[in-house]
Design a protein around this motif. Structure first.
Motif, PDB file in Angstrom:
ATOM      1  N   UNK A 181      -4.279 -20.958  -4.329  1.00 11.77           N
ATOM      2  CA  UNK A 181      -3.721 -20.384  -5.550  1.00 11.77           C
ATOM      3  C   UNK A 181      -4.813 -19.895  -6.500  1.00 11.77           C
ATOM      4  N   UNK A 182      -6.054 -19.932  -6.052  1.00 12.55           N
ATOM      5  CA  UNK A 182      -7.192 -19.566  -6.908  1.00 12.55           C
ATOM      6  C   UNK A 182      -7.192 -18.070  -7.225  1.00 12.55           C
ATOM      7  N   UNK A 183      -7.694 -17.737  -8.425  1.00 13.72           N
ATOM      8  CA  UNK A 183      -7.825 -16.330  -8.820  1.00 13.72           C
ATOM      9  C   UNK A 183      -9.073 -15.694  -8.224  1.00 13.72           C
ATOM     10  N   UNK A 184      -9.990 -16.503  -7.720  1.00 15.27           N
ATOM     11  CA  UNK A 184     -11.193 -16.013  -7.049  1.00 15.27           C
ATOM     12  C   UNK A 184     -10.815 -15.540  -5.637  1.00 15.27           C
ATOM     13  N   UNK A 185     -11.001 -14.272  -5.367  1.00 10.24           N
ATOM     14  CA  UNK A 185     -10.580 -13.691  -4.093  1.00 10.24           C
ATOM     15  C   UNK A 185     -11.271 -14.352  -2.906  1.00 10.24           C
ATOM     16  N   UNK A 188      -9.723 -17.850  -2.372  1.00 11.88           N
ATOM     17  CA  UNK A 188      -8.360 -17.699  -1.862  1.00 11.88           C
ATOM     18  C   UNK A 188      -8.364 -17.267  -0.398  1.00 11.88           C
ATOM     19  N   UNK A 189      -9.234 -16.320  -0.066  1.00  6.63           N
ATOM     20  CA  UNK A 189      -9.308 -15.829   1.306  1.00  6.63           C
ATOM     21  C   UNK A 189      -9.761 -16.929   2.262  1.00  6.63           C
ATOM     22  N   UNK A 190     -10.767 -17.692   1.832  1.00  6.18           N
ATOM     23  CA  UNK A 190     -11.265 -18.787   2.676  1.00  6.18           C
ATOM     24  C   UNK A 190     -10.191 -19.855   2.864  1.00  6.18           C
ATOM     25  N   UNK A 191      -9.487 -20.172   1.754  1.00 10.82           N
ATOM     26  CA  UNK A 191      -8.439 -21.201   1.830  1.00 10.82           C
ATOM     27  C   UNK A 191      -7.292 -20.750   2.729  1.00 10.82           C
ATOM     28  N   UNK A 192      -6.925 -19.471   2.644  1.00 10.75           N
ATOM     29  CA  UNK A 192      -5.866 -18.954   3.505  1.00 10.75           C
ATOM     30  C   UNK A 192      -6.266 -19.029   4.974  1.00 10.75           C
ATOM     31  N   UNK A 193      -7.553 -18.796   5.239  1.00  8.85           N
ATOM     32  CA  UNK A 193      -8.050 -18.906   6.618  1.00  8.85           C
ATOM     33  C   UNK A 193      -7.913 -20.336   7.130  1.00  8.85           C
ATOM     34  N   UNK A 194      -8.286 -21.309   6.268  1.00 13.70           N
ATOM     35  CA  UNK A 194      -8.173 -22.719   6.643  1.00 13.70           C
ATOM     36  C   UNK A 194      -6.707 -23.082   6.859  1.00 13.70           C
TER      37      UNK A 194
END
Length: 436
Positions: A181-185, A188-194
């Motif tokens: 849910x982070x505003x840092x792209x 967010x991208x890394x978390x979505x990958x995980x």
């Protein structure tokens, strides 16, 4: 699989294309009947039928234990990280607290019913020395609570220490939810990958579970044959007692918890029971909280619950609210303890309560998932699923479909009650839907 491939499979195609539920039930009946009809320890050459079939039952238990830790890790991380922090406001907090309180009631009711009906007490599988490795040196309550937090989560995973694994996965999942849910792209991208990795792992593990369950009828037949050939008709009465105990516990949860909650918040319990029948019956037949979700949502809509509330509460409930499963865990754990002559103390009961509540979060809303959770509850109190404990567990697994129908129906009912409670507490429920 194409039609030609299916035809070439012959008997195997018939086996795999038939209903798994019916295969397990048939295996249960045949294993039990043949086990009782044949003489005890009937010889076959230089060995016995029990000696031949025991490894087949043990193999099934080993397969289940093999997938237990991976599926707990994947389900917990995906489940907790799916809840957006933006929704964890007032509505989210109310729903989670409601689920936690009703789950606590459920496990206490399950244990209380098990104390009263004492399932398994007439069955003698008392070779508990091999099954219980930690009972003699059971830790204190304070140590149990402290040990929930692992000092090295990877060491806990390697050792199969269930409570520390659950605690770590909850922390990891919540952290992942915030990062997604982070505003840092970049974050967010890394978390979505995980998240996608664990989501993919979860799907893979469910595929493996499907494969393992294809072997279930063979394992159930072997386990049932062994226990009934050794114990005879006493085993049948014990399984009937387990079933009655569970359904009594589920009924108490409905009338003494859910209906009382409805009364307290100004909703007619009788009308509630009438309106909630569609998801209850669907869940009973499908044995899947997730599969019943569309019906549950339509029922919530018909009850006057806003979509903004049931759209959050119901999917979360399908993941973290497993009241029926916790009743089941309490009943079946005591059945196995009684059947195997295992003495449980207050520390064990506290561990059962804590583990069952945490396990409810990690129980997938798919058929038969509660049986996997029973494994982790047993492991958490030091009961190793081997020897006669494996036989007792196999007995439970043999009737798990019957037990699963009731507990899944209860899980879905609890989700609906939670939606009603949250909607009423937020003054957003359309009570005109209740005037008929």
């Amino acid at each position: 699989m194409s039609e030609n491939q299916t035809k070439k499979g012959g008997i195997l195609a018939f086996y795999f294309n038939s209903s798994l539920l019916w295969r397990i039930i048939i295996a249960l009946v045949l294993g039990s009947a043949i086990g009782m009809l044949l003489p005890k320890n009937m010889p076959v050459g230089d060995t016995t039928w029990v000696a031949i079939l025991t490894p087949l039952g043990d193999l099934f238990v080993r397969l289940l234990k093999m997938i237990m830790v991976p599926i707990i890790i994947c389900s917990l991380i995906v489940g907790t990280s799916s809840i957006s922090p933006a929704h964890l406001g007032k509505v989210g907090v109310k729903a989670i607290i409601f689920y936690a309180i009703t789950t606590l009631f459920a496990i206490v009711i399950g244990l209380a019913c098990a104390f009263i009906f004492s399932p398994g007490s007439g069955l003698d599988l008392s070779d508990a020395s091999k099954a219980v490795e930690k009972a003699a040196n059971a830790p204190s309550m304070s140590k149990i609570l402290l040990n929930i937090i692992p000092t090295n989560p990877f060491d806990s995973i390697a050792k199969g220490e269930i409570l520390p694994i659950i605690a770590f996965c909850l922390f990891f999942g919540v952290g992942l939810a915030f990062c997604r849910d982070s505003s840092d792209a970049r974050i967010k991208s890394s978390a979505d990958t995980v998240y996608n990795f664990f989501d993919g792992m979860s799907e893979i593990m469910f595929k493996v579970v499907h494969w393992v369950m294809q072997y279930a009828p063979i394992g159930v037949f072997a386990l049932m044959f062994v226990v009934f050939n050794k114990s005879g008709i006493e085993a049948f009465s014990s399984l009937l007692n387990v079933t009655i105990t569970l359904y009594v516990g589920l009924a108490i949860q409905v009338f003494a918890v859910y209906c009382v909650i409805c009364m307290l918040i100004g909703v007619s319990p009788i009308k509630f029971l009438k309106k909630v029948r569609p998801p209850m019956l669907t869940a009973f037949v499908t044995r899947s909280s997730n599969g019943t979700l569309p019906i549950t949502m339509q029922t919530a809509e018909d009850m006057g619950i806003p979509k903004a509330i049931y759209g959050f509460v119901l999917p979360v409930g399908a993941t973290v609210n497993m009241n029926g499963t916790t009743v089941y865990l309490g009943v079946c754990t005591l059945f196995i303890a009684n059947a195997c002559g295992i003495d449980l103390n207050s520390s064990h009961y506290l561990t059962i309560i804590i583990t069952s509540m945490l396990a409810a979060i990690g129980t997938a809303g798919v058929p038969g998932a509660g049986a996997l959770m029973l494994l982790l509850v047993l492991e958490s109190i030091g009961v190793k699923v081997s020897g006669n404990v494996a036989i007792a567990y196999g007995m439970i697994l043999g009737i798990d479909a019957i037990l699963d129908m009731g507990r899944t129906s209860m899980n879905v009912t609890g989700d609906v009650v939670a939606s009603i409670y949250v909607a009423k507490s937020e003054n957003e429920m359309d009570m005109s839907k209740w005037e008929d």
